[in-house]
Design a protein around this motif. Structure first.
Motif, PDB file in Angstrom:
ATOM      1  N   LEU A  97       0.828  -1.204   0.000  1.00  0.00           N
ATOM      2  CA  LEU A  97       0.000   0.000   0.000  1.00  0.00           C
ATOM      3  C   LEU A  97       0.861   1.253   0.000  1.00  0.00           C
ATOM      4  CD1 LEU A  97      -2.863  -0.809   2.508  1.00  0.00           C
ATOM      5  CD2 LEU A  97      -2.951  -0.750   0.025  1.00  0.00           C
ATOM      6  N   PHE A  98       1.861   1.238   0.881  1.00  0.00           N
ATOM      7  CA  PHE A  98       2.681   2.414   1.089  1.00  0.00           C
ATOM      8  C   PHE A  98       3.466   2.773  -0.160  1.00  0.00           C
ATOM      9  CE2 PHE A  98       6.805   4.085   2.569  1.00  0.00           C
ATOM     10  CZ  PHE A  98       6.354   5.276   3.069  1.00  0.00           C
ATOM     11  N   GLN A  99       4.217   1.801  -0.661  1.00  0.00           N
ATOM     12  CA  GLN A  99       5.145   2.124  -1.746  1.00  0.00           C
ATOM     13  C   GLN A  99       4.407   2.395  -3.049  1.00  0.00           C
ATOM     14  OE1 GLN A  99       8.201   2.947  -1.950  1.00  0.00           O
ATOM     15  NE2 GLN A  99       8.098   3.054  -4.190  1.00  0.00           N
ATOM     16  N   VAL A 100       3.334   1.672  -3.321  1.00  0.00           N
ATOM     17  CA  VAL A 100       2.621   1.905  -4.576  1.00  0.00           C
ATOM     18  C   VAL A 100       1.994   3.293  -4.564  1.00  0.00           C
ATOM     19  CG1 VAL A 100       0.763   1.107  -6.045  1.00  0.00           C
ATOM     20  CG2 VAL A 100       2.251  -0.533  -4.981  1.00  0.00           C
ATOM     21  N   ALA A 101       1.423   3.674  -3.399  1.00  0.00           N
ATOM     22  CA  ALA A 101       0.865   5.021  -3.304  1.00  0.00           C
ATOM     23  C   ALA A 101       1.967   6.052  -3.453  1.00  0.00           C
ATOM     24  CB  ALA A 101       0.158   5.187  -1.967  1.00  0.00           C
ATOM     25  N   LEU A 102       3.118   5.769  -2.827  1.00  0.00           N
ATOM     26  CA  LEU A 102       4.207   6.745  -2.868  1.00  0.00           C
ATOM     27  C   LEU A 102       4.754   6.893  -4.281  1.00  0.00           C
ATOM     28  CD1 LEU A 102       5.915   8.611  -1.235  1.00  0.00           C
ATOM     29  CD2 LEU A 102       7.496   6.761  -0.803  1.00  0.00           C
ATOM     30  N   SER A 103       4.871   5.781  -5.000  1.00  0.00           N
ATOM     31  CA  SER A 103       5.420   5.931  -6.352  1.00  0.00           C
ATOM     32  C   SER A 103       4.401   6.608  -7.258  1.00  0.00           C
ATOM     33  CB  SER A 103       5.877   4.583  -6.914  1.00  0.00           C
ATOM     34  OG  SER A 103       4.855   3.658  -6.841  1.00  0.00           O
ATOM     35  N   GLY A 104       3.106   6.423  -6.963  1.00  0.00           N
ATOM     36  CA  GLY A 104       2.118   7.204  -7.696  1.00  0.00           C
ATOM     37  C   GLY A 104       2.266   8.683  -7.394  1.00  0.00           C
TER      38      GLY A 104
ATOM     39  N   GLY B 168      11.709   0.861  11.698  1.00  0.00           N
ATOM     40  CA  GLY B 168      11.473   1.498  12.972  1.00  0.00           C
ATOM     41  C   GLY B 168      11.582   0.459  14.072  1.00  0.00           C
ATOM     42  N   SER B 169      10.549   0.330  14.851  1.00  0.00           N
ATOM     43  CA  SER B 169      10.592  -0.671  15.927  1.00  0.00           C
ATOM     44  C   SER B 169      10.040  -2.007  15.467  1.00  0.00           C
ATOM     45  CB  SER B 169       9.775  -0.165  17.121  1.00  0.00           C
ATOM     46  OG  SER B 169       8.493   0.182  16.662  1.00  0.00           O
ATOM     47  N   PHE B 170       9.632  -2.078  14.210  1.00  0.00           N
ATOM     48  CA  PHE B 170       8.936  -3.263  13.714  1.00  0.00           C
ATOM     49  C   PHE B 170       9.920  -4.213  13.054  1.00  0.00           C
ATOM     50  CE2 PHE B 170       6.492  -5.502  10.474  1.00  0.00           C
ATOM     51  CZ  PHE B 170       5.409  -5.947  11.212  1.00  0.00           C
TER      52      PHE B 170
ATOM     53  N   ASN C 148       9.747   4.714  15.858  1.00  0.00           N
ATOM     54  CA  ASN C 148       8.567   3.929  15.532  1.00  0.00           C
ATOM     55  C   ASN C 148       8.353   3.961  14.036  1.00  0.00           C
ATOM     56  OD1 ASN C 148       7.193   6.269  14.795  1.00  0.00           O
ATOM     57  ND2 ASN C 148       6.640   6.615  16.944  1.00  0.00           N
ATOM     58  N   ILE C 149       7.364   3.230  13.582  1.00  0.00           N
ATOM     59  CA  ILE C 149       7.269   3.009  12.151  1.00  0.00           C
ATOM     60  C   ILE C 149       6.869   4.278  11.411  1.00  0.00           C
ATOM     61  CG2 ILE C 149       4.852   2.269  12.041  1.00  0.00           C
ATOM     62  CD1 ILE C 149       6.051  -0.126  10.358  1.00  0.00           C
ATOM     63  N   LEU C 150       6.228   5.202  12.103  1.00  0.00           N
ATOM     64  CA  LEU C 150       5.787   6.427  11.450  1.00  0.00           C
ATOM     65  C   LEU C 150       6.980   7.313  11.100  1.00  0.00           C
ATOM     66  CD1 LEU C 150       3.019   7.612  10.748  1.00  0.00           C
ATOM     67  CD2 LEU C 150       3.309   9.099  12.740  1.00  0.00           C
ATOM     68  N   ILE C 151       7.898   7.453  12.071  1.00  0.00           N
ATOM     69  CA  ILE C 151       9.088   8.273  11.821  1.00  0.00           C
ATOM     70  C   ILE C 151       9.911   7.658  10.694  1.00  0.00           C
ATOM     71  CG2 ILE C 151      11.256   9.017  12.844  1.00  0.00           C
ATOM     72  CD1 ILE C 151       9.711   9.318  15.460  1.00  0.00           C
ATOM     73  N   PHE C 152       9.972   6.325  10.732  1.00  0.00           N
ATOM     74  CA  PHE C 152      10.659   5.623   9.650  1.00  0.00           C
ATOM     75  C   PHE C 152      10.046   6.001   8.312  1.00  0.00           C
ATOM     76  CE2 PHE C 152      11.292   2.060   6.827  1.00  0.00           C
ATOM     77  CZ  PHE C 152      12.621   1.771   7.008  1.00  0.00           C
TER      78      PHE C 152
END
Lengths: 175, 173, 299, 618
Positions: free
Chosen positions: C18-25, C86-88, C244-248
């Motif tokens: 979800l993250f990367q596909v949206a970001l590359s769009g 991040g922490s994940f 955390n994962i958000l800062i990452f």
């Protein structure tokens, strides 16, 4: 049954808004594409992008007159594209031969050889006309009307007959 | 070199007196020559500096029942462009190939052969396909060839029954 | 335990998708704005991928053509597991840098095999260029990371992140190395000056020339996952990961968009030019960074 | 059952195998395989860690030993021979002198037992020389230019032998005996300069045999010209003799290894180990670049062997426990992968009659198992995780990282990434791509060749997932020679920096693959198309199929890359230039060296030996 229809609708909407067109410019109309693609008219905002190979493309643009020799390659290229796929005839040459109506080497009507889903009239159509045409095509795809590829599949023999008439018997077919 | 001097030189050195030169521009002139002389004359021209063959083409004079074969030569040293013409009969058109003088003539002659049906003796590509694929009629650049007829026959047009309606696809027999 | 790991792995893969596909769009939009265009919507890439997945036909050139695609896609998804976000972390403690780098190579090898298996010469040319270019961009990056691992006495990415939490970002402590790695990561992603392997106008998109339908969709996904790994590596190694994962994710977005912006106004290198570029500037700067860091460390 | 009996058995069996092969070559080869199997079984089952002697004359005897420090090499040798012999049951069908081939390979087996089982230097030397001579005949049984290749091989091996025998005489002089135990006991009495000399002599001999740059020049021709199944032995085992020698001499002269964890001693004792480590780094780089530029598959693998010889030497001379274990593991890795690569290329040659990459293409459709073997081998060779090659590379990298050796790490990374390039080339050119029309009816190789290749494949995967199977004997080896052992369990490896869990890596990779498969199967089924249905800018290609190489991109595969190295010198050309200069200067000596027949050369060698013996005993 209902879910299948819904699924089909979703697929069509997705397809309509992601159209990759093949960089296979056959005639003089190709010169109208650069302004359509670049900053001024920006085709990408409709989700239309150029692609280099027929394997990845959805739209085959026939940009203007089409000589018989090129038609052979265009048919081969069209058959390499993966369905659903659409053909857009560009300029008056693809409709009735245009100013080349009496030439010994250019075809007159594209629809006999490939299933054209959309014609853009004019010599040449301006980028505005192209954008307008593509919007119409998107609409047709979303409604499921643009079914030239199905027609080609079902009436293959008829198309092949026409192709052979124009090109001679040595036409190479893929399957 | 000036055009007059070149013409003078050619007239004096080349044995035949009858040839007539005609000026087209300051740096371009043409000459008509007998079919039998063509090899000798072109060889001579190549030796005095016209070493570039820029085109071979043909013209169909259907009223005279003749083909005109045209050789375009350029000399960069003499700064002149010469057009050498010769006429051959339209029935069974044959002429000797000049690929021994200019190897590049192979393709020009091939082209003329394909579009006019002129046979060049000595060219290996007579009758082979160059530009036209599966051509099945008389050579297309001849004046007695009717392109409109050919186009109608080979690339027909579909007749629309109801043009204004949203076009439904159907197989048209 | 195992169920937990599987669950977290699936979450990670789906989230990365979800993250990367949206970001590359979104990055397409950024490029469009740089070129004074309007640009597509940010979910355009979802449409593209699903359009390809939903194609009714696609062609296959034989067993290895399919197998290579699966190997590339599977290998890349597997690599995703070995990175901390991040922490994940999916499997705690399993973040070995060398494993990540080499598992990533599986993706390339599978892709290369599959592309050449299509028997298209354009694909072969693209692959030969990609492998040649790999010899360029990997070396400076590995040298810089080697220095980092030597100084911090750990070769796990998690360990490197931990040490940055104590000592500050590596971006500040080794800025030259960070720059070199940034360019190397651009090479890994095939961003603009280093996109000769896919050169669409020249060799018809190179390795991808024969892929159609769902194959192409899968390979687009694979490319997006590989992007997550490569940019994620940079964020972890030089920007200190994230608490955390958000800062990452924020750091990630900054790095990625920066790359996109830089690449959007650069032309293309010939392949030997890009190898020479990496060897001449990349390697010498990487060794310079090695000498400097080692000097500071020993003093 | 001690080694000496096994060696005698092998010797006797070689004659029997020869006779049987005369009668029926296939039966002879099967007998050979069985012999190797049985000998291996006896060594495994009845072998107790002990020493033994084989008396030749009253006071001269050959000493053998079987203990922790050489068992892994013994088993490596035996298993490689078994696999190759299995492969040969069908694989030597096209050879001209099958009985002689079987006879000679059995002798090779004997020399392997002798070299790895030797307990004194003379025994080692005798079997080493046996191997050299037998290899000489075996190489010359190969292809068109094999005689020349064999001569070059012999020449280089002779240099190695002279160096080694000189070293042995020096040891004998210094400690009054040539057994290993004698050397260990009297090690302290040798002076420093003598130690240096002996070490240099032995290491140089080992480097020649191991094919480290710049002494690799025999490898290219010998590998490409010798018979295919023998090439596998040559690269799988015989090349490793050189490293066994280095390993062995390293045990006695603790300059290369930190035997008792004393780094300061290492630095003060000798600068040579750094020198050799750097030589190894150069060897890796040169071998890699040269391999990338080859067109013949066998030559390509030969140069890759130069590069991997560099890895092994680097690991041995680097001087940490981890690197040492990595080096021993890398010997096994390279033996297995080189075996797999040469067997599969040999299988291709068996069916098509060529190893030129640009003449072949698309063979995966005909030879799937051969392809699989090659694929697994190259993945392992390139060091990609779930397979065996990753383990050794990981260990070598870990030690390089711990000590921060930048140039060496650079070389190691370069070789590793470069190996992608060269291993992929035969894969693309031979097995993938477009198949020429003439190879349409090529069949997969016969059963026994398949079996040999299958075993290699399975072993590579198995050791990759469970590296502990191999690391356990290495750990006991390290304990027995007094090095601090590495920490490892069945599938876990611990370095000072981090932990590697091969099982997790394998499982995750498998899970990723399955997930990919599920996603793949979710969507519409693809249609298979013929190989000529390609994107070709609209052009139609079936006619081109009659001209094979036109549409198969294999020639000059790395042309852009090779353009970078256009103006670089070649070591072989340098040697050749030197030789030309010498031969023009010393016209008289040239007659001995450049004789077409080898009689003159043998005569020269005999004279040299006589002179040496005369000096020693009178």
């Amino acid at each position: 049954m209902y879910t299948k229809k819904l699924m089909e609708k979703i697929k069509n909407i997705i397809r309509g808004h992601s159209l990759f067109m093949l960089h296979y410019c056959t005639g003089c109309g190709a010169i109208e594409l650069p302004p359509t693609m670049t900053s001024r008219f920006d085709m990408e905002r409709l989700g239309i992008a150029p692609m280099a190979t027929p394997r990845q493309a959805d739209i085959l643009l026939i940009t203007g007159y089409l000589s018989a020799k090129t038609l052979r390659r265009v048919i081969y290229t069209y058959e390499q594209m993966q369905s659903p796929k659409w053909v857009v005839g560009f300029g008056s040459c693809t409709i009735n031969g245009g100013i080349y109506y009496d030439s010994y080497s250019t075809i007159n009507e594209l629809d006999l050889y490939l299933p054209v889903d959309l014609y853009l009239a004019g010599c040449m159509p301006r980028p505005e006309a192209i954008i307008n045409g593509f919007e119409r095509l998107i609409e047709k795809i979303e409604n499921g009307d643009a079914d030239g590829w199905k027609h080609y599949k079902q009436n293959r023999e008829w198309y092949k007959k026409n192709q052979k008439q124009a090109l001679g018997d040595s036409l190479y077919t893929t399957r | 070199m000036e055009q007059k001097k070149v013409i003078e030189k050619i007239s004096n050195e080349y044995g035949i007196k009858k040839i007539k030169f005609k000026k087209i521009e300051n740096q371009q002139f043409k000459v008509k020559i007998n079919k039998k002389e063509i090899i000798n004359f072109l060889t001579y021209l190549k030796n005095i500096g016209f070493w570039q063959l820029s085109l071979i083409t043909a013209v169909d004079w259907i009223d005279n029942n003749q083909f005109e074969i045209v050789y375009n030569l350029v000399s960069w040293e003499l700064e002149q462009h010469i057009i050498v013409k010769t006429f051959i009969p339209r029935e069974n058109p044959r002429i000797t190939s000049i690929i021994n003088i200019w190897p590049v003539a192979k393709y020009y002659e091939w082209d003329v052969n394909e579009y006019f049906g002129v046979v060049f003796d000595g060219n290996p590509n007579n009758g082979k396909e160059l530009f036209l694929e599966n051509w099945d009629d008389k050579p297309p650049m001849r004046k007695d060839f009717d392109p409109l007829n050919y186009s109608k026959e080979k690339f027909p047009e579909k007749e629309y029954k109801n043009f204004r309606m949203k076009r439904k696809r159907e197989v048209i027999e | 335990m195992i169920l937990n790991i599987i669950f977290r792995g699936l979450i990670l893969i789906f989230g990365a998708f979800l993250f990367q596909v949206a970001l590359s769009g979104f990055s397409r939009k950024v490029v469009a704005r740089i070129q004074k265009r309007y640009g597509p919507v940010f979910w355009q890439n979802f449409r593209d991928i699903f359009k390809f997945l939903f194609k009714e036909t696609s062609i296959s050139h034989g067993f290895i053509f399919d197998f290579g695609v699966l190997m590339a896609f599977g290998g890349t998804m597997a690599t995703l597991i070995f990175l901390p976000y991040g922490s994940f972390e999916v499997i705690p403690g399993q973040t070995n840098f060398i494993v990540v780098i080499y598992l990533l190579a599986i993706g390339l090898l599978g892709m290369a095999m599959s592309a050449v298996g299509s028997a298209n010469p354009n694909a072969s040319i693209g692959i030969s260029r990609a492998l040649t270019q790999m010899l360029g961009y990997e070396l400076p990056f590995l040298i810089v990371v080697l220095v980092m691992m030597y100084i911090n006495k750990t070769s796990s990415i998690g360990g490197l992140v931990q040490s940055q939490i104590q000592n500050g970002w590596n971006l500040w402590s080794m800025p030259i190395g960070a720059g070199v790695s940034f360019v190397s990561v651009m090479g890994m992603l095939g961003k603009k000056p280093f996109d000769s392997p896919i050169a669409p106008a020249e060799i018809a998109s190179g390795p991808l020339v024969e892929y159609s339908g769902k194959y192409l969709g899968i390979l687009m996904l694979q490319h997006d996952f590989a992007t997550v790994i490569e940019v994620g590596l940079f964020v972890n190694l030089f920007l200190g990961g994230g608490s955390n994962i958000l800062i990452f994710a924020i750091k990630y977005i900054v790095v990625y968009i920066l790359m996109v912006i830089i690449s959007s106004f650069l032309p293309r290198f010939k392949v030997e030019e890009s190898v020479k570029f990496f060897w001449k500037w990349g390697l010498s700067l990487a060794f310079l960074q090695a000498v400097i860091s080692l000097g500071i460390y020993l003093i | 059952m001690t080694i000496s009996y096994l060696i005698i058995t092998a010797g006797i069996m070689s004659a029997i195998i020869y006779l049987v092969s005369k009668f029926n070559w296939k039966a002879g080869t099967i007998l050979q395989t069985l012999t190797f199997l049985i000998i291996g079984y006896f060594l495994y089952h009845n072998g107790d860690y002990s020493s033994s002697q084989l008396a030749i004359f009253n006071n001269i005897s050959l000493n053998f030993t079987y203990s922790y420090f050489n068992e892994i090499f013994l088993y490596l040798g035996i298993s490689v021979m078994i696999i190759v012999s299995l492969f040969s049951i069908d694989g030597i069908k096209n050879y001209q002198y099958k009985p002689v081939y079987n006879f000679l390979t059995t002798l090779i087996f004997m020399s392997i037992l002798g070299v790895f089982g030797a307990a004194d230097f003379i025994t080692l030397f005798i079997f080493w020389e046996l191997m050299t001579w037998v290899s000489f005949f075996l190489i010359s049984m190969g292809k068109k230019y094999s005689k020349k290749a064999a001569l070059l091989f012999l020449f280089m091996s002779m240099i190695a032998a002279y160096l080694m025998i000189t070293g042995i005489f020096l040891i004998d002089n210094a400690v009054g005996g040539i057994t290993f135990s004698n050397l260990i006991n009297n090690y302290g009495s040798i002076s420093y300069s003598l130690k240096f000399k002996i070490l240099m002599l032995f290491v140089l001999a080992g480097l020649i045999k191991g094919g480290v740059y710049p002494l690799h020049i025999w490898m290219r021709t010998s590998y490409s010209e010798s018979p295919d199944s023998f090439t596998s032995i040559l690269s799988g085992i015989l090349m490793k003799f050189g490293f066994y020698l280095i390993y062995l001499i390293g045990l006695f002269f603790p300059v290369a290894f930190i035997l008792k964890n004393n780094p300061s001693k290492l630095i003060s004792e000798l600068p040579s180990s750094t020198f050799f480590a750097y030589l190894a780094g150069i060897s890796i780089i040169i071998g890699t670049i040269a391999a990338i530029l080859q067109n013949d598959a066998k030559k390509l693998i030969a140069f890759s062997s130069v590069s991997h010889a560099g890895y092994i030497l680097l690991a041995f001379t680097y001087g940490t426990s981890m690197a040492f274990a990595g080096g021993v593991t890398h010997i096994l890795v390279h033996a297995l992968t080189a075996l797999g690569m040469f067997l599969s290329i040999g299988a291709v040659y068996f069916r098509t009659g060529t190893t030129k990459i640009d003449e072949l293409g698309g063979l995966i459709k005909n030879m799937p198992l051969t392809f699989t073997t090659y694929l697994v081998s190259i993945i392992s060779l390139a060091g990609i995780p779930p397979l065996f090659g990753f383990v050794s590379k990981w260990m070598i990298y870990q030690s390089l990282i711990i000590n921060g050796s930048y140039f060496l790490a650079f070389a190691a990374f370069f070789g590793s990434i470069g190996s992608f390039m060269y291993v992929f080339r035969p894969l693309a050119g031979v097995f993938l791509g477009q198949r020429p029309k003439k190879f349409e009816n090529v069949k997969e190789v016969p059963f026994f060749m398949k079996a040999g290749m299958l075993i290699v494949t399975i072993l590579t995967v198995l050791f990759g997932v469970l590296p502990g199977l191999v690391l356990k004997p290495i750990i006991s080896m390290q304990q027995s020679i007094g090095i601090e052992p590495i920490k490892a369990s069945l599938y876990r490896l611990f370095s000072g920096l981090t932990t590697l869990d091969m099982l997790v890596v394998f499982t995750v990779f498998g899970a990723g693959f399955i997930l990919a498969l599920i996603i793949f199967l979710l969507f519409a089924k693809p249609t298979r198309v013929k190989q000529h249905e390609q994107y070709t800018a609209g052009e139609i290609v079936p006619e081109l199929q009659t001209q094979p190489s036109i549409y198969h991109y294999a020639k000059n595969y790395y042309k852009p890359f090779s353009r970078i190295f256009d103006k670089f010198p070649s070591m072989e050309k340098l040697y050749k230039k030197g030789a030309e200069y010498l031969s023009s200067s010393f016209g008289v000596i040239e007659e001995f060296f450049y004789e077409e027949s080898i009689n003159g050369y043998i005569w020269l060698i005999s004279i040299t030996f006589l002179v040496i013996i005369a000096i020693r005993w009178f």
